[in-house]
Design an enzyme around this catalytic site. Structure first.
Site, PDB file in Angstrom:
ATOM      1  N   GLU A 144       0.838  -1.284   0.037  1.00  0.00           N
ATOM      2  CA  GLU A 144       0.078   0.002   0.072  1.00  0.00           C
ATOM      3  C   GLU A 144       0.867   1.114   0.041  1.00  0.00           C
ATOM      4  O   GLU A 144       0.490   2.346  -0.315  1.00  0.00           O
ATOM      5  CB  GLU A 144      -0.987   0.088   1.131  1.00  0.00           C
ATOM      6  CG  GLU A 144      -2.247   0.703   1.033  1.00  0.00           C
ATOM      7  CD  GLU A 144      -3.302   0.339   2.003  1.00  0.00           C
ATOM      8  OE1 GLU A 144      -4.445   0.623   1.644  1.00  0.00           O
ATOM      9  OE2 GLU A 144      -2.835   0.055   3.207  1.00  0.00           O
ATOM     10  N   HIS A 180       8.603 -26.795   0.521  1.00  0.00           N
ATOM     11  CA  HIS A 180       7.968 -28.069  -0.019  1.00  0.00           C
ATOM     12  C   HIS A 180       6.766 -27.606  -1.038  1.00  0.00           C
ATOM     13  O   HIS A 180       5.985 -28.350  -1.135  1.00  0.00           O
ATOM     14  CB  HIS A 180       7.606 -28.830   0.964  1.00  0.00           C
ATOM     15  CG  HIS A 180       8.673 -29.270   1.657  1.00  0.00           C
ATOM     16  ND1 HIS A 180       9.274 -30.691   1.444  1.00  0.00           N
ATOM     17  CD2 HIS A 180       9.380 -29.085   2.777  1.00  0.00           C
ATOM     18  CE1 HIS A 180      10.362 -30.755   2.362  1.00  0.00           C
ATOM     19  NE2 HIS A 180      10.378 -29.762   3.028  1.00  0.00           N
ATOM     20  N   LYS A 196     -14.094   1.486  -3.298  1.00  0.00           N
ATOM     21  CA  LYS A 196     -14.956   2.021  -2.322  1.00  0.00           C
ATOM     22  C   LYS A 196     -16.218   2.828  -2.762  1.00  0.00           C
ATOM     23  O   LYS A 196     -17.404   2.536  -2.116  1.00  0.00           O
ATOM     24  CB  LYS A 196     -14.342   3.083  -1.287  1.00  0.00           C
ATOM     25  CG  LYS A 196     -13.374   2.374  -0.387  1.00  0.00           C
ATOM     26  CD  LYS A 196     -12.717   3.408   0.619  1.00  0.00           C
ATOM     27  CE  LYS A 196     -11.550   3.036   1.348  1.00  0.00           C
ATOM     28  NZ  LYS A 196     -10.690   3.992   1.895  1.00  0.00           N
TER      29      LYS A 196
END
Ligand code: PA5
Length: 476
Positions: free
Chosen positions: A302, A331, A445
């Protein structure tokens, strides 16, 4: 089995960058000292400007470790809350949640929340950052409202996710305990003046703490945002801040080569810009640091992921942070890091001493496939695997560096997080972007506000619907 070796007193974090250097990597994927030195003048200028802005009180995150008065009152408040509650629930998202979760995971006893209350000296802590309906619903069905405290954490006081959670919690508390009892179970951490939550605090007379002015979410881990929940759950917040104070000395050194934060910023910037290392893999070798890697991801992504520079020109800055866990991801992801696209730098986080350790018994001596492990501790094995992975990457010409803490303590976590915060800000100077804003998160938003019917955002609903047509074209 306790680790008996002596642990250094100072919580210094060591940055080993051998394996990003061209002469060690034996590859042109590495950096030369000459190249690193090219960044010195810029970093020196950045340092001067940072120190001036700090002096002008424009960068208050720098001084959070020194807030001794505030710390006293937070600890008093935490003592009081702790006596009255069994569960402490943080409602917040992004920077209002990730630091708390990271430090709780790193510093509380493993499985703290699962211990019976007789074996647990402190309340359980739940950090509910998402609005996944299953998470909050399940939690609210699990906790007894009479013995539960909710800390609503939102700097802006306007965040949809946090506000919606709060409304649900408020209603539950009101129904089960009565309206007048709600304020005995709620504490709000928000801006001192602005935002809907501050309005409610004033209106309903809720207990409240302030997010210091000018401290953004991802730089707020050493503020009341995290200090209260951590203190309630018994984490030594005094030591946490002390560690950050020690870091603040190292991280304000003017010379980039002696300042771990500036050097971390410079190395990653150089690798990103000159070696196309656009992915930073943060790989701690400790389960307790898994959520720390997530906190770092937000800080790096951010703060640095920006389309435009401060001069308005397009820069497309940043490195994509990826979380990995040693030894588990050896792994899983290591194959890609060793042989896949040459676009990554791996940052290992190791520790000199594990807090507890267990020895592998010397049994099955006749079986050579097992016997070689007998007598070593698991700590020795995981440290060996970390070193082996770093060596393997280096031999493959893949840059990697290591941050080593003495061991996981409040002080070393304070040091480490402070260092990385300063590194993010210093990187902002190198990319010539503003590390404190996040303009890219606004549009989604606004679409949400429009679609959910918030007055003033009707045009975003229209825009969303227009752009969403034709709906079925590419869906199978
Ligand atoms: O780092 C940031 O600024 C953001 O991630 C915020 O913390 C996040 O958006 C939540 O904001 P607020 O604390 O205002 O609810």
């Amino acid at each position: 089995m306790a680790n008996t070796k002596s642990v250094p007193k100072e919580p210094k974090v060591e940055l080993d960058f051998n394996n990003v250097m061209a002469d060690i990597l034996k590859s042109d994927q590495g950096l030369t000292i000459k190249e690193i030195n090219k960044l010195k003048p810029e970093m020196t200028e950045a340092h001067k400007d940072l120190m001036q802005r700090r002096k002008n009180e424009e960068l208050p995150f720098y001084d959070l470790p020194f807030q001794t008065q505030e710390l006293k009152s937070i600890r008093r408040l935490a003592d009081d809350i702790r006596k009255r509650t069994e569960n402490f629930v943080v409602l917040g998202i992004g920077g209002s949640a990730l630091g708390t979760r990271a430090l709780f995971k790193a510093l509380s006893p493993h499985n703290h929340n699962l211990l019976e209350s007789s074996k647990r000296r402190f309340p359980r802590l739940f950090v509910v950052d998402n609005i996944d309906p299953e998470t909050l619903t399940t939690l609210l069905n699990f906790v007894d409202p009479r013995h539960t405290f909710f800390n609503i954490v939102t700097k802006s006081g306007t965040t949809t996710e946090t506000i919606s959670q709060f409304m649900i919690v408020h209603d539950r508390l009101r129904r089960s305990l009565g309206r007048s009892s709600v304020r005995d179970h709620v504490i709000v951490t928000t801006d001192s003046k602005q935002g809907f939550m501050r309005e409610l605090v004033n209106q309903e007379d809720y207990h409240a703490l302030e997010v210091p002015e000018g401290v953004g979410g991802r730089f707020s881990v050493l503020s009341p945002v995290s200090l209260l929940p951590l203190a309630v759950t018994g984490i030594n917040v005094v030591e946490l801040l002390k560690g950050a104070v020690v870091a603040s000395k190292a991280c304000t050194h003017a010379n980039m080569m002696r300042n771990p934060a500036y050097l971390f910023a410079a190395l990653n910037f150089a690798l990103r810009q000159w070696r196309k290392r656009s992915i930073l893999v943060m790989m701690p070798y400790a389960d307790a640091l898994m959520d720390f890697a997530e906190w770092f991801n937000q800080l790096w992504a951010e703060s640095l992921g920006k389309q435009y520079g401060i001069d308005g020109k397009e820069v497309l800055a940043g490195q994509t942070p990826v979380k990995a866990l040693g030894a588990t991801d050896q792994h899983s992801q290591l194959q890609l890091y060793m042989e896949g696209p040459e676009d990554k730098v791996v940052v290992f986080v190791g520790q000199k001493f594990y807090r507890v350790d267990t020895r592998i018994p010397s049994i099955f001596k006749e079986n050579e496939g097992l016997a070689y492990l007998g007598g070593y501790t698991l700590g020795e094995l995981i440290q060996t695997e970390q070193a082996a992975t770093a060596r393997a990457l280096t031999m493959a010409g893949r840059p990697n560096m290591t941050l080593t803490i003495p061991r996981i303590t409040p002080a070393s976590m304070g040091y480490l997080m402070y260092l990385l915060e300063v590194a993010a800000v210093a990187s902002g100077y190198l990319y010539k972007i503003d590390p404190f804003d996040q303009p890219g998160v606004e549009l989604s938003k606004k679409f949400t506000y429009g679609l959910m019917g918030r007055p003033g955002f009707e045009s975003f609903k229209e825009q969303f619907n227009r752009g969403n047509r034709p709906k079925k074209k590419y869906i199978i």
